[in-house]
Scaffold this active site. Sequence first.
Site, short mmCIF file in Angstrom:
data_model
loop_
_atom_site.label_atom_id
_atom_site.label_comp_id
_atom_site.label_asym_id
_atom_site.label_seq_id
_atom_site.Cartn_x
_atom_site.Cartn_y
_atom_site.Cartn_z
N CYS A 77 -4.14 -6.78 -4.67
CA CYS A 77 -4.80 -7.06 -6.29
C CYS A 77 -4.85 -6.36 -7.13
CB CYS A 77 -6.36 -7.02 -5.91
SG CYS A 77 -7.03 -5.44 -5.68
N CYS B 223 -5.47 -2.14 -7.21
CA CYS B 223 -5.14 -2.04 -5.96
C CYS B 223 -3.56 -1.64 -6.10
CB CYS B 223 -4.89 -2.44 -4.17
SG CYS B 223 -6.78 -2.52 -3.63
ZN LIG Z 1 -6.95 -4.64 -3.42
#
Ligand SMILES: [Zn+2]
Length: 375
Positions: free
Chosen positions: A309, A312
């Site tokens: 994501c 991250c």
């Molecule tokens: Zn993430």
Amino acid sequence: MTTPIRFELIKTCRQTGARLGILHTPHGSFETPMFMPVGTLATVKTLSPEELKTMGAGVILSNTYHLWLRPGHDIVAEAGGLHAFMNWDRGILTDSGGFQVFSLSEFRRIEEEGVYFRNHLNGDKLFLSPEKAVEIQNALGADIIMAFDECPPYPATYEYMKQSIERTSRWAERCLKAHRRPNEQGLFGIVQGGEYEDLRRQSARDLVSLDFPGYAVGGLSVGEPKEVMNRVLEFTTPLLPADKPRYLMGVGSPDSLIDGAIRGIDMFDCVLPTRIGRNGTVMTSEGRVVIKNAQYARDFSPLDPNCDCYTCRNYTRAYIRHLIKCDETFGIRLTSYHNVYFLIKLMEQVRQAIREDRLADFREEFFERYGFNKP
Ligand SMILES: [Zn+2]
Ligand SMILES: CCCSCc1cc(N)cc2c(=O)[nH]c(N)nc12
């Protein structure tokens, strides 16, 4: 009447009986099982519609009780309905308000005609009935609206639960009669009955006889042990028509989503991802991480090494911990984004496991890595 909501059953997992489906709505078609982020006040807290689309959200939730109080369903109607008001062109589901009255308001009195209670913001006396709940939802314009029900607290006595589900069934019939936009908005019935199998059967029989376009299992995720929830689902979902969508209300932890899908649930919602995100707790493939903990002060790895994501890919635990500790808004945006993404992607993995007839294996692997099997 042309129903605006249609459930298409694609296949059933040979290992578990979980269903892979497509929910067709006036604002698009979305694969199930699905997780629906909650946007109580017409926003999924801290996240934009573009971000929600990027992560794959299909249907989001909003709340009749809250929007009735603020800004008022008349203003939302004047804006052209919730889709226009919040600039969201995919699916929207609104809850009917009963649950929020019971969970938010004091001094409430339940009568056959409806519920008398006080506005949780200013103490004003208010009254909500099945007819009023449907009128508000017709004005808000969601694709899926919910019948006005009572969600009794857990635990409740058998006697209380029996008279409650019988009233909820009468309220459901009144909602169908009051519904002014049945060709544009699908009205779902909500099965109640607590942990009592015969009451769940009675509630399901009453509601299925009214032929709703979809059904919710209510009265769960109200403090009962997970074993109770799973047991109730085991004898309740088979009572619901296989060709209609099944929505488990208020359920949202990763283990409950997987166990609910295994027991035939197609739709889930929960405030969990944004609520725990706001206090700096995140769900990762290796269990929960409480980012404020000192152990992450010099941890320059992503929240979840197995997540792709935006959060991250671009930020570290040390940086996010710093933002959360300093009450910087960007911090809770990053944790909320990751948590919603995590649950949406979890349901993608569940759907893939159903395609491959291996959801029980996936459950074992996920529970082991997340730490759900730890005593
Ligand atoms: Zn993430
Ligand atoms: C925006 C929130 C949607 S789900 C709220 C909710 C959550 C839970 N856990 C149960 C119920 C229920 O039994 N009935 C109703 N209407 N809603 C419920």
